[in-house]
Design an enzyme around this catalytic site. Structure first.
Site, PDB file in Angstrom:
ATOM      1  CB  THR A 146       4.115 -43.004 -16.262  1.00 22.63           C
ATOM      2  OG1 THR A 146       4.384 -41.377 -15.963  1.00 22.63           O
ATOM      3  CG2 THR A 146       2.664 -43.243 -16.301  1.00 22.63           C
ATOM      4  CD  GLU A 157       6.008 -34.311 -11.782  1.00 22.95           C
ATOM      5  OE1 GLU A 157       6.486 -34.544 -10.639  1.00 22.95           O
ATOM      6  OE2 GLU A 157       5.286 -33.349 -11.943  1.00 22.95           O
ATOM      7  CE  LYS A 212      -0.234 -27.859 -18.185  1.00 23.33           C
ATOM      8  NZ  LYS A 212      -0.355 -27.533 -16.878  1.00 23.33           N
ATOM      9  CG  ASN A 243      -0.857 -38.703 -18.540  1.00 26.60           C
ATOM     10  OD1 ASN A 243      -1.334 -37.730 -18.257  1.00 26.60           O
ATOM     11  ND2 ASN A 243       0.201 -38.921 -18.891  1.00 26.60           N
ATOM     12  CG  PHE A 249      -6.765 -31.160 -22.181  1.00 31.44           C
ATOM     13  CD1 PHE A 249      -5.996 -30.397 -21.380  1.00 31.44           C
ATOM     14  CD2 PHE A 249      -6.200 -32.417 -22.761  1.00 31.44           C
ATOM     15  CE1 PHE A 249      -4.536 -30.481 -21.152  1.00 31.44           C
ATOM     16  CE2 PHE A 249      -4.703 -32.511 -22.664  1.00 31.44           C
ATOM     17  CZ  PHE A 249      -4.011 -31.629 -21.677  1.00 31.44           C
ATOM     18  N   GLY A 283       0.521 -35.876 -29.071  1.00 34.87           N
ATOM     19  CA  GLY A 283       1.498 -36.593 -29.444  1.00 34.87           C
ATOM     20  C   GLY A 283       2.159 -36.492 -28.133  1.00 34.87           C
ATOM     21  CB  CYS A 334       2.955 -38.522 -21.269  1.00 31.06           C
ATOM     22  SG  CYS A 334       4.424 -38.166 -20.564  1.00 31.06           S
ATOM     23  NE  ARG A 350      10.102 -37.787 -25.485  1.00 30.74           N
ATOM     24  CZ  ARG A 350      10.556 -37.845 -24.349  1.00 30.74           C
ATOM     25  NH1 ARG A 350      11.013 -39.088 -23.994  1.00 30.74           N
ATOM     26  NH2 ARG A 350      10.506 -37.088 -23.492  1.00 30.74           N
TER      27      ARG A 350
HETATM   28  P1  NAD Z   1      13.559 -39.028 -20.463  1.00 28.90           P
HETATM   29  O1  NAD Z   1      13.688 -40.032 -21.731  1.00 28.90           O
HETATM   30  O2  NAD Z   1      13.634 -37.596 -21.072  1.00 28.90           O
HETATM   31  O3  NAD Z   1      14.679 -39.214 -19.419  1.00 28.90           O
HETATM   32  C1  NAD Z   1      14.891 -40.279 -18.905  1.00 28.90           C
HETATM   33  C2  NAD Z   1      16.397 -40.366 -18.402  1.00 28.90           C
HETATM   34  O4  NAD Z   1      16.769 -41.576 -17.946  1.00 28.90           O
HETATM   35  C3  NAD Z   1      17.554 -40.254 -19.536  1.00 28.90           C
HETATM   36  O5  NAD Z   1      18.197 -39.040 -19.607  1.00 28.90           O
HETATM   37  C4  NAD Z   1      18.132 -41.614 -19.714  1.00 28.90           C
HETATM   38  O6  NAD Z   1      19.503 -41.288 -19.901  1.00 28.90           O
HETATM   39  C5  NAD Z   1      18.231 -41.672 -18.160  1.00 28.90           C
HETATM   40  N1  NAD Z   1      18.545 -43.157 -17.769  1.00 28.90           N
HETATM   41  C6  NAD Z   1      18.155 -44.528 -18.551  1.00 28.90           C
HETATM   42  N2  NAD Z   1      18.652 -45.472 -17.631  1.00 28.90           N
HETATM   43  C7  NAD Z   1      19.111 -45.108 -16.667  1.00 28.90           C
HETATM   44  C8  NAD Z   1      19.915 -45.603 -15.530  1.00 28.90           C
HETATM   45  N3  NAD Z   1      19.932 -46.974 -15.355  1.00 28.90           N
HETATM   46  N4  NAD Z   1      20.112 -44.791 -14.455  1.00 28.90           N
HETATM   47  C9  NAD Z   1      20.238 -43.433 -14.554  1.00 28.90           C
HETATM   48  N5  NAD Z   1      19.913 -42.778 -15.665  1.00 28.90           N
HETATM   49  C10 NAD Z   1      19.095 -43.656 -16.626  1.00 28.90           C
HETATM   50  O7  NAD Z   1      12.186 -39.321 -19.831  1.00 28.90           O
HETATM   51  P2  NAD Z   1      10.863 -38.444 -18.972  1.00 28.90           P
HETATM   52  O8  NAD Z   1      10.394 -37.749 -19.998  1.00 28.90           O
HETATM   53  O9  NAD Z   1      11.945 -37.749 -18.272  1.00 28.90           O
HETATM   54  O10 NAD Z   1      10.037 -39.426 -18.503  1.00 28.90           O
HETATM   55  C11 NAD Z   1      10.883 -40.353 -17.464  1.00 28.90           C
HETATM   56  C12 NAD Z   1       9.372 -40.752 -16.837  1.00 28.90           C
HETATM   57  O11 NAD Z   1       8.553 -39.881 -16.470  1.00 28.90           O
HETATM   58  C13 NAD Z   1       8.638 -41.564 -17.418  1.00 28.90           C
HETATM   59  O12 NAD Z   1       8.052 -42.850 -16.960  1.00 28.90           O
HETATM   60  C14 NAD Z   1       7.364 -40.637 -18.449  1.00 28.90           C
HETATM   61  O13 NAD Z   1       6.228 -41.437 -18.603  1.00 28.90           O
HETATM   62  C15 NAD Z   1       7.126 -40.035 -16.964  1.00 28.90           C
HETATM   63  N6  NAD Z   1       6.617 -38.496 -17.270  1.00 28.90           N
HETATM   64  C16 NAD Z   1       7.193 -37.983 -18.211  1.00 28.90           C
HETATM   65  C17 NAD Z   1       6.571 -36.656 -18.307  1.00 28.90           C
HETATM   66  C18 NAD Z   1       6.933 -35.701 -19.440  1.00 28.90           C
HETATM   67  O14 NAD Z   1       6.260 -34.701 -19.721  1.00 28.90           O
HETATM   68  N7  NAD Z   1       8.094 -36.078 -20.074  1.00 28.90           N
HETATM   69  C19 NAD Z   1       5.539 -36.231 -17.500  1.00 28.90           C
HETATM   70  C20 NAD Z   1       4.973 -36.972 -16.480  1.00 28.90           C
HETATM   71  C21 NAD Z   1       5.584 -38.210 -16.308  1.00 28.90           C
END
Ligand code: NAD
Length: 440
Positions: free
Chosen positions: A126, A154, A157, A214, A255, A263, A266, A336
């Site tokens: 995001t 993405e 949820k 969101n 919702f 929380g 996101c 988180r």
């Molecule tokens: P996360 O923290 O769970 O995973 C991110 C991963 O990236 C970690 O494993 C970290 O070690 C790795 N990383 C960091 N720097 C790196 C690099 N240089 N090379 C390779 N790997 C690296 O994060 P997430 O929850 O998967 O979210 C990722 C993105 O997707 C964010 O922008 C978030 O806002 C978005 N998003 C998250 C969700 C959700 O529900 N978690 C849903 C939609 C969108």
């Protein structure tokens, strides 16, 4: 297709596993050595319903691999899904340094071994408007070969991530060329057989779509929580009001459940990021700003009443609270920005002992609070000898407890229902004192 997923957290691991399930060869690249070591050994590193089975099957069939080695991941693919963290900076704006660092690393290596076919960077993180252009700049600063950057936010949820990925409501693809769009569309087609639209747009609109989605959802939650406060002050019952409004098709049912607020990784960060983006272009995101303020207050809305009750039974110092649920929502181990964390802090500050139970998230909470709180093996153990029971996360297993047993185990049968999942009347008849959110 040969795909590399860069970042194997919640989004990358789910996306990579699901793409491998449809027959693609996927390599998950991450800089976290410990995480990759566990993944390589066939251990899933997050809790998501349905993930483990898919993950293990695709590992077994050789379609899903993991590495910390950029060179190995690079030789594998021409499509790089960027699933990297975009945490908030001090001013609330999203920090895209992890995204830029990863693409720079990839671009440097591509420069050493240029490709004749176009390389695609697909941003699933995001990211604020303008990131697509910044990623293009970062790549072209290193690499002169053909490449393009696609914005593909993405919408999964946590807690239903696999199901959401395999059967999305929609897929948004922000591409500058038809060929880039078609390539990414092809990857999603197997998941959209039931008719979910694959929406083509420009990258800027795709980037903003994710924040708009969101922030709208966060606003719905804060709206109903604000109405719940007005209910409480006026003697109305939010559950009645909720039913009264959600039967209107224009309002909808989803919702609009009052509770301890949102929380997770996101909503809090994305609301702050949209507020910051608006500010950067001279605008004020007033509605989102208000939604965030309401949410901050909402997390601890039941604490004053709880402390009042604990004072009445001889505390709050030295009294004991059973806490059911720690994760920011059910069916995830993610804590988180979870309301449980700020509630625990407030209770500890008042000298209250906390004994918590969560089906999946206790280990993560232990990393923060260590032995400052106790961790029970089951909900009844948590309740034993407690002066109050506080339902914080509405896991299904908390929905129909053995109330007579609980009443015997609790020192005082006081129930604080942070998610309005119980019937106040029924509980009062059973001899409990009940406090919910905006309920009579
Ligand atoms: P996360 O923290 O769970 O995973 C991110 C991963 O990236 C970690 O494993 C970290 O070690 C790795 N990383 C960091 N720097 C790196 C690099 N240089 N090379 C390779 N790997 C690296 O994060 P997430 O929850 O998967 O979210 C990722 C993105 O997707 C964010 O922008 C978030 O806002 C978005 N998003 C998250 C969700 C959700 O529900 N978690 C849903 C939609 C969108």
């Amino acid at each position: 297709m040969q795909i590399t997923v860069v970042g194997t957290g919640y989004v990358g691991l789910v996306a990579g596993t699901c793409f491998s399930e449809t027959g693609h060869d996927v390599v998950g690249l991450d800089i976290d050595k410990e995480k990759v070591a566990r993944l390589e050994q066939g251990q899933v590193t997050i809790y998501e319903p349905g993930l483990e089975d898919l993950f293990k099957r695709n590992i077994r069939e050789g379609r899903l691999k993991f590495t910390t080695d950029y060179a190995a991941a690079l030789s594998h693919a021409r499509i790089f899904f960027l699933c990297l963290p975009t945490p908030p900076q001090e001013d609330g704006s999203a920090d895209i340094k992890y995204v830029l660092a990863a693409v720079t690393e990839i671009a440097k290596r591509l420069a050493a071994a240029p490709r004749s076919e176009e390389v695609l960077f697909v941003c699933k993180s995001t990211v604020p408007v303008g990131t697509n252009a910044k990623v293009r700049e970062a790549v072209s600063a290193q690499y002169r070969g053909p490449f393009d950057v696609v914005s593909n936010p993405e919408f999964l949820k946590e807690g239903a991530a696999v199901q959401d990925f395999l059967a999305p409501d929609r897929v948004v693809i922000g591409a500058r060329t038809q060929s880039a769009f078609e390539t990414i569309k092809e990857l999603y087609e197997p998941f959209c057989r039931t008719g979910a639209p694959i929406i083509q747009m420009d990258p800027t609109s795709a980037e903003l779509t994710k924040y708009a989605a969101n922030c709208f959802l966060a606003t719905k939650i804060s709206f109903i929580n604000e109405v719940a406060r007005i209910c409480e002050a006026t003697g109305a019952d939010i559950e009645m009001v909720r039913r009264g409004i959600t039967t209107d098709a224009r309002i909808g049912k989803a919702f609009l459940f009052p509770g301890l607020g949102y929380g997770g990784s996101c909503f809090p960060k994305d609301t702050r990021a949209l507020i910051a983006s608006a500010k950067q272009v001279g605008l004020k995101a007033s509605i989102v700003d208000a939604a965030e303020r309401v949410n901050d207050e909402q997390k601890t809305i039941l604490v004053p009443g709880l402390l009042k009750h604990l004072t009445a039974v001889g505390g709050p110092k030295g009294t004991r609270v059973a806490m059911w649920g720690l994760a920011f929502k059910p069916r995830t181990d993610d804590i988180r920005e979870a309301p449980a964390l700020v509630i625990i802090e407030k209770l500890l500050a008042a000298g209250v002992k906390v004994c918590a139970f969560d089906p999946e998230a206790a280990a993560n909470v232990r990393k923060i609070f260590g032995d400052k709180i106790e961790y029970a093996k089951n909900p009844y153990e948590a309740a034993t000898g407690a002066d109050a029971l506080f339902l914080v996360t509405e896991w299904n297993e908390f929905r129909s407890p053995d109330w007579p047993k609980l009443k015997k185990l609790l020192k005082h049968p006081a129930l604080f229902d942070g998610r309005n999942i119980y019937d106040p009347e029924d509980l009062r008849k059973l001899g409990f004192t009940y406090t919910g959110i905006g309920r009579k």
